[in-house]
Design a protein around this motif. Structure first.
Motif, short mmCIF file in Angstrom:
data_model
loop_
_atom_site.label_atom_id
_atom_site.label_comp_id
_atom_site.label_asym_id
_atom_site.label_seq_id
_atom_site.Cartn_x
_atom_site.Cartn_y
_atom_site.Cartn_z
N HIS A 4 26.80 -5.92 -17.33
CA HIS A 4 26.95 -4.80 -18.15
C HIS A 4 27.89 -3.61 -17.65
N LEU A 5 28.68 -3.88 -18.86
CA LEU A 5 29.78 -2.96 -18.12
C LEU A 5 29.37 -0.86 -18.27
N PRO A 6 29.78 -0.35 -17.56
CA PRO A 6 29.61 1.15 -17.59
C PRO A 6 29.60 2.11 -18.73
N VAL A 30 35.59 -15.88 -13.71
CA VAL A 30 37.12 -15.40 -14.76
C VAL A 30 36.99 -13.30 -14.16
N VAL A 31 37.69 -13.01 -13.44
CA VAL A 31 38.08 -11.71 -13.58
C VAL A 31 38.54 -10.74 -14.03
N LEU A 38 36.30 -3.82 -10.11
CA LEU A 38 36.96 -5.04 -10.15
C LEU A 38 35.57 -6.21 -10.55
N PHE A 39 35.77 -7.11 -11.21
CA PHE A 39 34.06 -7.86 -11.66
C PHE A 39 35.05 -9.19 -11.76
N ALA A 40 33.55 -9.88 -11.44
CA ALA A 40 34.24 -11.53 -10.99
C ALA A 40 32.66 -11.99 -11.90
N ARG A 47 27.19 -14.24 -15.92
CA ARG A 47 26.88 -13.69 -15.13
C ARG A 47 27.51 -13.18 -13.96
N LYS A 48 28.17 -11.53 -13.47
CA LYS A 48 28.69 -11.26 -12.28
C LYS A 48 27.93 -11.76 -11.52
N VAL A 49 28.88 -12.07 -10.39
CA VAL A 49 29.26 -13.42 -9.49
C VAL A 49 29.12 -11.76 -7.78
#
Length: 255
Positions: A4-6, A30-31, A38-40, A47-49
């Motif tokens: 969930h992006l802030p 996906v990055v 930075l999200f992967a 789902r966030k890795v």
């Protein structure tokens, strides 16, 4: 855990940019940058890795190669992260100064390019070719080539396009310029796309300019729209497709 992006902050929304895609253990990843993080993400379920916070704002696109992910951000640094864990592998300082200077001059909008064992990153005045494994500086290239993505070609060369329409073919091993030409147009996010032996550059003011890869000779200059154009072009068969700020998508037959 789902990502969930802030918050509803507009700056956060604007910072989400085109993603990088890689594979870890055979699974696609996906990055993407959002704000200063930075999200992967797992490509199948979203789902966030892993995530890395506090890097500085970034509206650029990460590059993914092998076991590493490469980024640049508004804190003045280019970085490589382990693709499986997000752990920082190396960092390289491209800009310094107070927060306002960094916000103006760092690589916050850079789209990282990979080729010939180098990662190419940029600030508003200069591009850097860094050793992909160690982050050591190989060479630099002067000019405001941060906005239009650098295009790496199969013959170990790369096309750099500045915001003022100066296009250069550069040797990836040495950083030497093979040829350079000025188009006298503004070029931002769209940049160049290569089809067969021609680089097609999309200008801000709706021009599509063809340059022969071997020597930079111009091959065409159609004005396909009067609207501002920032979207990256794509080629399907012999048709170049690009959208403009009026919401019109154009299909242009290439020679």
């Amino acid at each position: 855990m789902d990502l969930h992006l802030p918050g509803p902050s507009r700056s956060i929304v604007r910072s989400v940019h085109t993603t990088g895609v890689t594979s870890v253990g055979g699974e696609p990843l996906v990055v993407v940058s959002a704000g200063e993080t930075l999200f992967a993400l797992d490509a199948a379920m979203g789902r966030k890795v892993w995530s890395v916070a506090g890097r500085g704002f970034s509206a650029g696109r990460a590059a993914c190669g092998g076991q590493r992910v490469y980024t640049a951000a508004a804190d003045g640094y280019a970085r490589a992260h382990d693709a499986a864990t997000g752990k920082e592998v190396w960092s390289y300082q491209m800009a310094s100064g107070d927060e306002f200077s960094l916000a103006l001059h760092s690589g916050w909008g850079d789209v990282v390019a990979l080729g010939d064992d180098v990662a190419i990153v940029a600030i508003v005045s200069r591009s850097y070719a860094l050793d992909a494994a160690t982050g050591a500086l190989r060479w630099t290239f002067s000019g405001s080539a941060m906005y239009a993505p650098t295009v790496v070609l199969r013959d170990a060369t790369a096309l750099f396009t500045t915001e003022y329409g100066v296009v250069s073919l550069v040797d990836l091993a040495t950083g030497n310029t093979i040829w350079q030409t000025s188009l006298d147009v503004r070029v931002f996010n769209a940049g160049a796309i290569v089809h067969e032996n021609t680089a097609w550059i999309q200008s801000v003011d709706g021009k599509l300019i063809g340059l022969r890869i071997t020597d930079g000779t111009r091959r065409g200059w159609p004005q396909h729209t009067l609207a501002f154009t920032f979207s990256s072009p794509a080629v399907v068969n012999n048709t170049l497709v690009v959208g403009d700020q009026d919401g019109v998508v154009h299909g242009i037959a290439l020679p």
